[in-house]
Scaffold this motif. Structure first.
Motif, PDB file in Angstrom:
ATOM      1  N   MET A   1      30.850  29.813  39.477  1.00  0.00           N
ATOM      2  CA  MET A   1      31.619  31.056  39.461  1.00  0.00           C
ATOM      3  C   MET A   1      31.607  31.672  38.082  1.00  0.00           C
ATOM      4  O   MET A   1      31.862  30.978  37.092  1.00  0.00           O
ATOM      5  N   GLY A   2      31.330  32.969  38.020  1.00  0.00           N
ATOM      6  CA  GLY A   2      31.402  33.686  36.751  1.00  0.00           C
ATOM      7  C   GLY A   2      32.861  33.983  36.462  1.00  0.00           C
ATOM      8  O   GLY A   2      33.611  34.373  37.355  1.00  0.00           O
ATOM      9  N   THR A   3      33.251  33.786  35.204  1.00  0.00           N
ATOM     10  CA  THR A   3      34.651  34.045  34.872  1.00  0.00           C
ATOM     11  C   THR A   3      34.983  35.529  35.010  1.00  0.00           C
ATOM     12  O   THR A   3      36.105  35.885  35.332  1.00  0.00           O
ATOM     13  N   ALA A   4      33.986  36.399  34.791  1.00  0.00           N
ATOM     14  CA  ALA A   4      34.243  37.843  34.820  1.00  0.00           C
ATOM     15  C   ALA A   4      34.793  38.276  36.174  1.00  0.00           C
ATOM     16  O   ALA A   4      35.659  39.144  36.258  1.00  0.00           O
ATOM     17  N   GLU A   5      34.307  37.644  37.233  1.00  0.00           N
ATOM     18  CA  GLU A   5      34.718  38.073  38.566  1.00  0.00           C
ATOM     19  C   GLU A   5      36.202  37.749  38.816  1.00  0.00           C
ATOM     20  O   GLU A   5      36.949  38.565  39.358  1.00  0.00           O
ATOM     21  N   ILE A   6      36.611  36.556  38.406  1.00  0.00           N
ATOM     22  CA  ILE A   6      38.009  36.167  38.614  1.00  0.00           C
ATOM     23  C   ILE A   6      38.920  37.011  37.714  1.00  0.00           C
ATOM     24  O   ILE A   6      39.987  37.453  38.116  1.00  0.00           O
ATOM     25  N   GLU A   7      38.445  37.242  36.497  1.00  0.00           N
ATOM     26  CA  GLU A   7      39.223  38.083  35.582  1.00  0.00           C
ATOM     27  C   GLU A   7      39.400  39.487  36.145  1.00  0.00           C
ATOM     28  O   GLU A   7      40.480  40.068  36.081  1.00  0.00           O
ATOM     29  N   SER A   8      38.331  40.021  36.718  1.00  0.00           N
ATOM     30  CA  SER A   8      38.421  41.371  37.274  1.00  0.00           C
ATOM     31  C   SER A   8      39.396  41.411  38.431  1.00  0.00           C
ATOM     32  O   SER A   8      40.124  42.393  38.607  1.00  0.00           O
ATOM     33  N   ALA A   9      39.416  40.350  39.236  1.00  0.00           N
ATOM     34  CA  ALA A   9      40.367  40.306  40.350  1.00  0.00           C
ATOM     35  C   ALA A   9      41.794  40.324  39.803  1.00  0.00           C
ATOM     36  O   ALA A   9      42.653  41.055  40.291  1.00  0.00           O
ATOM     37  N   LEU A  10      42.039  39.553  38.759  1.00  0.00           N
ATOM     38  CA  LEU A  10      43.384  39.521  38.175  1.00  0.00           C
ATOM     39  C   LEU A  10      43.760  40.880  37.580  1.00  0.00           C
ATOM     40  O   LEU A  10      44.860  41.387  37.793  1.00  0.00           O
ATOM     41  N   VAL A  11      42.816  41.472  36.850  1.00  0.00           N
ATOM     42  CA  VAL A  11      43.109  42.753  36.206  1.00  0.00           C
ATOM     43  C   VAL A  11      43.338  43.856  37.248  1.00  0.00           C
ATOM     44  O   VAL A  11      44.040  44.834  36.995  1.00  0.00           O
ATOM     45  N   ALA A  12      42.788  43.661  38.433  1.00  0.00           N
ATOM     46  CA  ALA A  12      42.973  44.659  39.493  1.00  0.00           C
ATOM     47  C   ALA A  12      44.405  44.657  40.024  1.00  0.00           C
ATOM     48  O   ALA A  12      44.832  45.586  40.692  1.00  0.00           O
ATOM     49  N   HIS A  13      45.173  43.619  39.741  1.00  0.00           N
ATOM     50  CA  HIS A  13      46.575  43.592  40.161  1.00  0.00           C
ATOM     51  C   HIS A  13      47.360  44.598  39.313  1.00  0.00           C
ATOM     52  O   HIS A  13      47.199  44.634  38.089  1.00  0.00           O
ATOM     53  N   PRO A  14      48.213  45.405  39.957  1.00  0.00           N
ATOM     54  CA  PRO A  14      48.864  46.498  39.217  1.00  0.00           C
ATOM     55  C   PRO A  14      49.730  46.048  38.040  1.00  0.00           C
ATOM     56  O   PRO A  14      49.989  46.836  37.137  1.00  0.00           O
ATOM     57  N   LYS A  15      50.169  44.782  38.033  1.00  0.00           N
ATOM     58  CA  LYS A  15      51.036  44.365  36.932  1.00  0.00           C
ATOM     59  C   LYS A  15      50.269  43.696  35.789  1.00  0.00           C
ATOM     60  O   LYS A  15      50.851  43.313  34.785  1.00  0.00           O
ATOM     61  N   VAL A  16      48.952  43.497  35.977  1.00  0.00           N
ATOM     62  CA  VAL A  16      48.179  42.750  34.985  1.00  0.00           C
ATOM     63  C   VAL A  16      47.391  43.690  34.081  1.00  0.00           C
ATOM     64  O   VAL A  16      46.718  44.600  34.555  1.00  0.00           O
TER      65      VAL A  16
ATOM     66  N   ASN B   1      51.322  44.043  32.089  1.00  0.00           N
ATOM     67  CA  ASN B   1      51.571  45.382  31.562  1.00  0.00           C
ATOM     68  C   ASN B   1      52.828  45.383  30.708  1.00  0.00           C
ATOM     69  O   ASN B   1      53.701  44.523  30.867  1.00  0.00           O
ATOM     70  N   ALA B   2      52.897  46.378  29.830  1.00  0.00           N
ATOM     71  CA  ALA B   2      53.956  46.415  28.822  1.00  0.00           C
ATOM     72  C   ALA B   2      55.357  46.222  29.411  1.00  0.00           C
ATOM     73  O   ALA B   2      56.166  45.482  28.864  1.00  0.00           O
ATOM     74  N   GLU B   3      55.629  46.858  30.565  1.00  0.00           N
ATOM     75  CA  GLU B   3      57.021  46.850  31.059  1.00  0.00           C
ATOM     76  C   GLU B   3      57.327  45.658  31.977  1.00  0.00           C
ATOM     77  O   GLU B   3      58.456  45.471  32.412  1.00  0.00           O
TER      78      GLU B   3
END
Ligand code: ATP
Ligand code: MG
Length: 647
Positions: free
Chosen positions: A525-540, A564-566
């Motif tokens: 598994m490429g780490t980029a793919e899992i990271e992108s999934a996490l970043v796609a979450h609105p709070k991340v 995210n900041a808040e």
């Protein structure tokens, strides 16, 4: 995920330098008849003595060697300056924006820049600087940094730029490695309102560098600094006495041009050496085609000159192409997160080229900072430095570019000199998160761990099978390390160190560093793919994923997450993110550990330093390796102090 396709906008000018049909024709010629192709493309710069030889390269151990245009002569500084004087002498070469928006900006014409470069080149000569000598440049993002670079290349001195955020130790190591006798610096740098004590850092570094005889210091802030009698001289005072006439040295195409140390994301930085002719052609040609650049367009690459992106796409590429290049001293969030887009409006920037790390940071602050600016002059956006997560790509496209601007996601390395895989704006349909197709002359291939080539769609290690003009020629002072690092992992091929996937359309998707590929129950598994999934979450806002030892699965998934900041991270969010990743990618990608962190450890160029996170994931924190390129060591202390208890 990320399979939306954005065709070339119908409003994109019909006279694009390359369209889809010409891309394929030109690409085919570039790999089937490289000599003919590059003989033609190399006409984009001026040669003093035309070359007759073109490509003389081999990646095999028996006859290993890389040379391009080897009997031609030229001067890069003359290509960036002198040849524009007759027709475009009064056009603006550099538009400089200071750290503090209340201070005056500067607009420097080609004629003025030429005179400044000649004067400074004469000063270097007066200090005894010879062809082939190494000059260390430790300057902030001020026009004088470009002047220093162009003055070195004008007289055939080899510059070695050290990012002005580096510590005295890191500076001393680089000065010693390339054996510089002369260092160029400023009293202080200014970034985000903070003063950076450059001269004091130099003084500290030079305690360990007995070979340095001369320091030329620019007064940027006027701070009170100590000057060492007989060693240190004042830039402006010394340059005032110099003539603005300095003929450009005739350099051989294979004469060394500059040394630049890599960012150190994966290990000890390497002194990457580029030579004159091939680099000049590569920087000019890639800048022209990737940005569909025409003289006069206002172009802004937001990289620092301390990185290769600043070399090739703030200074050399744009100036060879007669561009107006914007140079920004400050940071994206000072005085507030609207700064980038305010500068775009102030100068009427048409092309903006930035890094995912900055985009993710700005995205985290909300859309209002962007939407309150006009940005109507923007036509094209670029990304470089790390994989851009589809989520950040979509935001860049929709919010910053209002859906109107293509994004060129450019994959390349310090070692490659310039862009290697990238869309061309008039030719390539875009897929968010993919660097798309190879540039002319670039022959990527995917190989498995045994070096077997993967045909068609697949996933593997990214290698380049043949040479291109902008390729580095050696590691400074260690040619054996050059061969060993790049040409022995997969015999006869250049090894990039990056993992990559190729889809059915032949598009390339960088999946992260090979070292970071994790193997969960036999699934790579490429780490980029899992990271992108996490970043796609609105709070991340940002995420980094590494492997961790796991009794049953072999490797487990350890995710570091910045919200995210808040958002206040809690157990409920942790559970939600685990479910989110399972849903986005599948149960195989279920994170075993999520550690919330206010920020992630990054290199000074803004890249996440996964090798440190990997050590934390492996619970092997006694020796974190070379941390000299870490932007903020406190971030690591925080991570270590807040490690979740593992069963
Ligand atoms: P070191 O080689 O010292 O570990 P580094 O690899 O970070 O440092 P650079 O030459 O600055 O040094 O970075 C090149 C790397 O950055 C590439 O190998 C790749 O991993 C990453 N990169 C650059 N641009 C992109 C991009 N558009 N998409 C994905 N990754 C990218
Ligand atoms: Mg690298």
């Amino acid at each position: 995920m990320g399979e939306t396709i954005y065709p070339v906008p119908s409003a994109w000018p019909a006279d694009a330098l390359v369209n889809d049909a010409s891309y394929h024709a030109m690409y085919r010629q570039s790999v089937e008849q490289p000599d003919a192709f590059w003989r033609d493309q190399a006409k984009c710069i001026d040669w003093m003595r035309p070359f007759t030889r073109v490509k003389e390269t081999s990646f095999d151990e028996s006859d290993f060697g890389i040379a391009w245009f080897s009997d031609g002569t030229l001067n890069l500084s003359a290509n960036a300056l002198d040849r524009h004087l007759a027709e475009r002498g009064d056009a603006i070469a550099i538009l400089w924006e200071p750290d503090d928006p209340a201070d005056a900006h500067r607009a420097i014409s080609y004629r003025e820049l030429h005179a400044d470069v000649c004067r400074f080149a004469n000063l270097l000569k007066a200090q005894g600087v010879q062809r082939g000598e190494r000059v260390t440049i430790y300057l902030p993002m001020v026009p004088e940094a470009a002047v220093a670079m162009l003055a070195c290349t004008r007289i055939g001195a080899i510059h070695s730029i050290v990012f002005a955020g580096f510590s005295p130790d890191a500076l001393a190591g680089r000065i010693t490695d390339c054996d510089s006798r002369i260092v160029l610096t400023a009293d202080e740098g200014l970034r985000g309102g903070k003063h950076v004590p450059l001269k004091a850092n130099v003084d500290e570094a030079l305690a360990h560098c007995p070979g340095v005889e001369r320091v030329i210091m620019l007064r940027r802030t006027g701070a009170d600094v100590s000057m060492v009698e007989g060693r240190d001289i004042d830039w402006h005072m010394a340059v005032a006495a110099q003539s603005d006439d300095c003929p450009a040295e005739e350099m051989n195409a294979e004469d060394p041009l500059f040394i630049l140390y890599t960012s150190g994301s994966t290990g000890k930085p390497k002194g990457v050496l580029h030579t004159t002719g091939g680099y000049a052609v590569w920087a000019a040609v890639t800048h022209r085609y990737v940005f569909d650049y025409r003289p006069g367009q206002i172009y802004w690459c937001a990289a620092d000159i301390g990185w290769v992106t600043g070399h090739s796409y703030v200074v050399y590429g744009p100036l060879m192409n007669g561009a107006t290049t914007v140079m920004f001293e400050g940071v994206p969030n000072f005085p507030d997160p609207s700064r980038f887009w305010q500068i775009v409006d102030k100068f009427g920037v048409e092309i903006f080229y930035g890094a995912p790390t900055a985009l993710r940071a700005l995205m985290r602050e909300g859309d209002d900072w962007v939407t309150k600016t006009s940005r109507k002059t923007l036509r094209l956006l670029g990304s470089v430095g790390e994989p851009i997560n589809p989520e950040a790509w979509e935001w860049y496209h929709k919010v910053v570019g209002e859906g109107r601007c293509p994004i060129v996601d450019t994959w390349w390395q310090t070692e490659t000199g310039g862009v290697m895989i990238s869309p061309l704006p008039g030719a390539t349909a875009l897929k968010p998160g993919s660097a798309t197709r190879p540039f002319f002359g670039v022959q990527p291939a995917l190989v498995d761990n045994d070096g077997v080539v993967i045909e068609g769609a697949g996933d593997g290690c990214l290698v380049i099978t043949d040479s291109w003009p902008g390729q580095m020629r050696t590691v400074w002072g260690d040619h054996a390390r050059f061969f060993q690092t790049y040409f022995t992992t997969f015999k006869g091929r250049y090894f990039t160190g990056d993992g990559c996937r190729r889809d059915a359309d032949g598009y390339y998707w960088i999946t992260g560093r090979i070292d970071d590929v994790i193997n969960v129950s036999g699934h790579r598994m490429g780490t980029a793919e899992i990271e992108s999934a996490l970043v796609a979450h609105p709070k991340v806002a940002e995420a980094a994923v590494v492997g961790m030892p796991h009794d049953i699965k072999g490797q487990g998934i350890y995710a570091f997450v910045t919200t995210n900041a808040e958002v206040e991270p809690d157990e409920a969010l942790r559970k939600e993110l685990v479910q989110w990743v399972r849903h986005e990618i599948g149960p195989i990608a279920t994170p075993d550990v999520i550690q919330f962190a206010p920020s992630l450890p990054k290199t000074r160029s803004g890249k996440i330093m996964r090798r440190i996170l990997r050590k934390i994931g492996e619970n092997d924190v006694s020796n974190l390796g070379d941390t000299s390129t870490l932007a903020d060591p406190a971030v690591v202390d925080h991570l270590l102090a807040h490690r979740p208890l593992l069963a």
